[in-house]
Design a protein around this motif. Structure first.
Motif, PDB file in Angstrom:
ATOM      1  N   SER A 128       0.885  -1.078   0.017  1.00 23.22           N
ATOM      2  CA  SER A 128      -0.082   0.013  -0.030  1.00 23.22           C
ATOM      3  C   SER A 128       0.715   1.139  -0.060  1.00 23.22           C
ATOM      4  CB  SER A 128      -0.861  -0.104   1.266  1.00 23.22           C
ATOM      5  OG  SER A 128      -0.412  -0.488   2.512  1.00 23.22           O
ATOM      6  N   VAL A 129       0.212   2.238  -0.452  1.00 22.13           N
ATOM      7  CA  VAL A 129       1.021   3.611  -0.522  1.00 22.13           C
ATOM      8  C   VAL A 129      -0.204   4.510   0.106  1.00 22.13           C
ATOM      9  CG1 VAL A 129       2.718   3.238  -2.345  1.00 22.13           C
ATOM     10  CG2 VAL A 129       0.544   3.994  -2.625  1.00 22.13           C
ATOM     11  N   GLY A 130       0.129   5.653   0.437  1.00 14.95           N
ATOM     12  CA  GLY A 130      -0.835   6.818   0.781  1.00 14.95           C
ATOM     13  C   GLY A 130      -0.083   7.800   1.626  1.00 14.95           C
ATOM     14  N   TYR A 131      -1.112   8.738   2.138  1.00 13.07           N
ATOM     15  CA  TYR A 131      -0.909   9.815   2.681  1.00 13.07           C
ATOM     16  C   TYR A 131      -1.389   9.740   4.151  1.00 13.07           C
ATOM     17  CZ  TYR A 131      -0.330  14.903   3.354  1.00 13.07           C
ATOM     18  OH  TYR A 131       0.008  16.150   3.927  1.00 13.07           O
ATOM     19  N   ARG A 132      -0.499  10.313   5.009  1.00 10.63           N
ATOM     20  CA  ARG A 132      -1.283  10.532   6.201  1.00 10.63           C
ATOM     21  C   ARG A 132      -0.679  11.795   6.933  1.00 10.63           C
ATOM     22  NH1 ARG A 132       0.821   5.374   7.760  1.00 10.63           N
ATOM     23  NH2 ARG A 132       2.748   5.579   8.763  1.00 10.63           N
ATOM     24  N   ARG A 133      -1.529  12.296   7.704  1.00 11.84           N
ATOM     25  CA  ARG A 133      -0.958  13.577   8.569  1.00 11.84           C
ATOM     26  C   ARG A 133      -2.066  13.774   9.650  1.00 11.84           C
ATOM     27  NH1 ARG A 133      -3.565  18.374   5.029  1.00 11.84           N
ATOM     28  NH2 ARG A 133      -5.433  17.961   6.051  1.00 11.84           N
ATOM     29  N   SER A 134      -1.909  14.374  10.607  1.00 12.54           N
ATOM     30  CA  SER A 134      -2.865  14.656  11.813  1.00 12.54           C
ATOM     31  C   SER A 134      -4.282  14.617  11.421  1.00 12.54           C
ATOM     32  CB  SER A 134      -2.509  15.599  12.479  1.00 12.54           C
ATOM     33  OG  SER A 134      -3.764  16.395  13.295  1.00 12.54           O
ATOM     34  N   GLY A 135      -5.028  13.768  11.514  1.00 14.31           N
ATOM     35  CA  GLY A 135      -6.416  13.745  11.269  1.00 14.31           C
ATOM     36  C   GLY A 135      -6.837  13.384   9.801  1.00 14.31           C
ATOM     37  N   LEU A 136      -5.922  12.771   9.069  1.00 15.07           N
ATOM     38  CA  LEU A 136      -6.433  12.158   8.099  1.00 15.07           C
ATOM     39  C   LEU A 136      -5.372  11.042   7.385  1.00 15.07           C
ATOM     40  CD1 LEU A 136      -8.056  12.432   5.246  1.00 15.07           C
ATOM     41  CD2 LEU A 136      -6.201  13.747   4.567  1.00 15.07           C
TER      42      LEU A 136
END
Lengths: 305, 524
Positions: A213-221
């Motif tokens: 998997s690949v993705g994006y995360r930051r606080s809240g998402l």
């Protein structure tokens, strides 16, 4: 068949838990409990009879609805305990086959963050996950595709390698081996994989799976996109115009997109959405699964900023 | 941190240890070497009385036990026979593990083994044709490997197949017994001390070899019924003859004579099969329509297929197929009375009963529905009762010919049950519960033929009546099984109670004809 569900049941995986699944690279901090319910709607109208893709107008489309309770607790920052329990119901849009419903299998897992290394601008982590799945009700596995699961006790060992870059992009690779216990039918003979067996007991082939998997995360998402391949290490094909059987060789590749979004102004509440599509398979339906849930985080260790 | 890692791995190990995965699931229910996967157990106890007079028992198809001549064997003192003994001792000296396993496999009894093989063939071929271009292609006996495969071994096909295999075997074995006691040539292991007895002979004379008789029958009868399985049938048949020799049960000339006898008797029985009406049992679209019109003319809702696309009814003219112990007049006389009219209050109540039962099933009732489901891909209801008969025979101390008699009796009764039941089904052409109320969904597959009467109930009552005659001490148990099999169809949502009750009564009466035959056949 019973695409997602049987796959999930096989793998002991079911979507994201707050920000955690058995396959991702995120941990709950110590004394945090994230819990909630997710509704899943899984549907297929074509399936692979062995390797032959077909429809069946005596089934039409097969829908599996489930409500899954999930919970993840941080025993320490590096050890999480994960549990999930689905209630499942099945129905066919055509034909006379009766749907089935009931409490399915309890999954219990321990996830351990074994290694953390800074790498480039981000960090590389290794996770080890051990899990068991235990059928909680006495449902029958002998009525595929209407059965709500395989009714097999399972145990899985998984390793996940996860890299997170400084800006929040991440990439994961995860693989698991799942052992499956024999299941018991209500009849004393059955035909599968070219033999007539004189027993109510069915040997279940084991399963391997891997996910990227690949993705994006930051606080809240958190927004992952993943590809999963499941291989069943044995089992027979559905014969021409036969019903599927619990120990069939069920293989599938799937893509999955999801989002976990912390609702602004409501502290600790997250909305979880997901969609999965089966690309190729063997002895499974070509399913599309939609998922929506609400997850809430309790901070037993005291409030956090 | 080390400790938590340890805890984690320990937990996964415990998890893996908590489950049991064994692949050692038996592929036979019989004792005595089904290769690696049989339940095992002593087989020496089999073969009680030798049934020395079986050559006088009443024939079914053949006119007499010596209708097919078998020449006298050479004397055990002859040079030819001495050479045969030498062949056996040489084979026994170099016996491999695989050969020993084959001896063990066949020493359970050839009749039981062929019955088991037949059940497996039925399960393999009991699959309906898949739809193609909105219709259903018909299985073709001249092209058995195609899609759809031939045959579709559905319940009537299977009932008839079980009966022809069993009757042919029984006729050939009675003929073998006639000559065995005519010539009284003992088994090689009894003639010459250098030959080991690796399988029991039951003190039955060896000429002609009963094992070879059965192999010859199988080559012809099974092959005609399951032509796509020819290689497997031939290889099993050859193996049975080899095992007879390796075990010291039979000399090459015993085997040759038995093989020839089996191959000569089988066509006499199959000639009957060729003219029993089976070839016309499928009918055609005009005839199917006439069945529906006939029911409508009587003011009844005619049965219709609930499959999509609609599937032609299963073997609608199987009711005209020749029976074993009932004449066509008997079948008409024994036909159950008419079911409740489709517009009657009783019918309305019975439909409601089915719906109410299915919607409130207990787990135990569901288990009963699956236990007796015997649908597509299984050995079919007659196979289920063959399995029960096999369980009873194991340990009953039956000779091979008496075992063959039991299977012939049970399967004649079930074939007659199939004919009688199908005759009634298409005479009344009565709709299934799910047709009367589309809200009735079924937890097992819905059979594609009319409802009245219940085939399961008819088969079960016919088989149970024959087995009760043969094993009177087990009558209560058989009655309970028959009743449970009948009720399983209500739990499955595919039959009304009146189908079940009428089927049980009909099956009991039909089974009675075979029991009457058995009481007078000279074997008791």
């Amino acid at each position: 068949m019973k695409v997602l569900l049987s796959t999930l049941a096989v793998l002991g995986v079911s979507g994201a838990l707050c920000a955690q699944t058995l396959t991702d690279g995120i941990m709950m901090p110590r004394k945090d409990l994230c819990t909630g319910f997710v509704y899943e709607h899984d549907r297929w109208s074509e399936y692979w009879e062995g390797t032959l893709k077909r429809d069946n107008r005596n089934i039409g489309s097969l829908t599996t609805r489930s409500v899954v309770w999930m919970g993840t607790y941080g025993v320490t920052d590096k050890i999480n305990v994960i549990a999930m329990l689905p209630y499942v119901s099945t129905s066919a849009s055509q034909g006379v086959l009766h749907g089935m419903k009931g409490v399915q299998d309890l999954t219990l897992a321990v996830k351990y963050e074994a290694l953390t290394r800074p790498l480039g601008s981000g960090s590389l982590k290794l996770f080890a996950v051990g899990s068991v799945a235990l059928p909680l009700s006495n449902y029958t596995p002998d009525f595929y595709p209407m059965s709500i699961g395989s009714s097999s006790r399972r145990a899985s060992a998984r390793l996940t390698l996860s890299y997170t870059a400084r800006h929040g992009f991440f990439a994961n690779g995860s693989g698991a081996y799942t052992g499956r216990a024999n299941v018991t039918l209500d009849r004393s003979a059955y035909y599968t994989d070219g033999r007539l067996y004189y027993s109510d007991e069915v040997a279940m082939p084991n399963v391997i799976d891997y996910t990227f998997s690949v993705g994006y995360r930051r606080s809240g998402l958190v927004a992952p996109f993943s590809f999963t391949q499941q291989h069943t290490l044995g089992g027979g094909d559905i014969r021409r115009q036969d019903m599927p059987f619990v120990s069939n060789r069920m293989n599938a590749s799937r893509v999955d997109a999801g989002v976990l979004y912390y609702v602004p102004k409501v502290q600790n509440l997250a909305l979880k959405l997901g969609a999965t599509r089966t690309l190729t398979g063997r002895n499974v339906g070509q399913a599309t699964t939609l998922q929506a849930g609400l997850m809430y985080t309790f901070h037993f260790g005291g409030p956090r900023s | 941190m080390k400790r938590s890692w340890l805890a984690g791995s320990l937990l996964s190990l415990l998890a893996l240890g908590a489950i049991r995965c064994t692949n050692d699931i038996p592929t036979s229910s019989l004792p005595g070497g089904a290769g690696a996967s049989g339940p095992g157990g002593p087989v020496g106890a089999r073969l009680g009385r030798p049934d020395t007079n079986a050559g006088t028992w009443r024939m079914i198809v053949l006119t007499s036990a010596n209708q097919v001549p078998v020449p006298a064997p050479s004397a055990v003192t002859s040079a030819e026979y001495r050479a045969e003994i030498a062949t056996i001792t040489a084979a026994q000296a170099g016996l491999t593990k695989e050969q020993q396993a084959k001896i063990d496999y066949w020493s359970t009894g050839g009749v039981l083994r062929w019955n088991e093989i037949l059940r497996e063939l039925v399960a393999r071929y009991n699959l309906p044709p898949a739809p193609r271009d909105g219709a259903y292609p018909v299985p073709d006996a001249t092209n058995p490997f195609a899609d759809p495969q031939f045959p579709f071994a559905n319940p009537p096909y299977a009932a008839r197949a079980y009966s022809y295999v069993s009757v042919a075997q029984y006729e050939a074995l009675k003929a073998a017994w006639f000559y065995k006691y005519e010539y009284r040539r003992a088994a090689p292991s009894a003639v010459d001390a250098s030959v080991k007895a690796l399988a029991p002979t039951g003190d039955v004379p060896a000429y002609p070899s009963e094992d070879a008789v059965m192999s010859g029958v199988a080559e012809i009868v099974l092959r005609a019924l399951f032509p796509a399985a020819v290689d497997e049938i031939d290889s099993k048949a050859a193996e049975q003859r080899e095992a007879a020799l390796w075990s010291g049960r039979a000399a090459p000339s015993d085997i040759a004579a038995g093989h020839a006898l089996g191959r000569a008797v089988a066509p006499l029985v199959m000639a009957r099969a060729g003219s029993d009406g089976m070839r016309n049992a499928g009918g055609n679209a005009t005839l199917w329509q006439a069945l529906a019109d006939g029911a409508a003319a009587k003011g009844q809702t005619p049965w219709k297929s609930l499959e999509t696309p609609p599937r032609p009814p299963m073997l609608p003219f199987f009711g005209n197929v020749r029976g074993w112990n009932l004449t066509p007049e008997d079948f008409v006389r024994e036909r159950p009375p008419a079911p409740p009219s489709t517009s009657s209050e009783q019918m309305r109540q019975e439909v409601a009963e089915v719906k109410n039962t299915v919607e409130n099933l207990t787990r135990e009732q569901l288990a009963i529905a699956y236990k007796w489901s015997d649908g597509a891909g299984t050995y079919a209801p007659p196979g289920h009762w063959n399995q029960i008969a096999a369980d009873y025979v194991v340990g009953a101390g039956y000779s091979d010919v008496r075992t063959a008699r039991l299977f012939a009796l049970v399967n004649m009764a079930m074939h007659d049950a199939a004919v009688g039941c199908w005759e009634a089904k298409y005479y009344y052409f009565n709709p299934r519960p799910s047709q009367m109320d589309a809200g009735i969904k079924t937890p097992i597959g819905l059979p594609n033929f009319p409802s009245y009467t219940s085939g399961h109930s008819t088969f079960s009552a016919a088989a149970a009546s024959v087995l009760s005659y043969a094993f009177p001490s087990r009558t209560a148990e058989l009655d309970a099984m028959k009743d449970e099999a009948g009720l399983s169809r209500l739990y499955g949502g595919i039959h009304y109670m009146s189908d079940i009750n009428a089927g049980k009564d009909h099956g009991r009466r039909i089974g009675g004809y075979t029991v009457e035959f058995a009481r007078r056949d000279g074997a008791d």
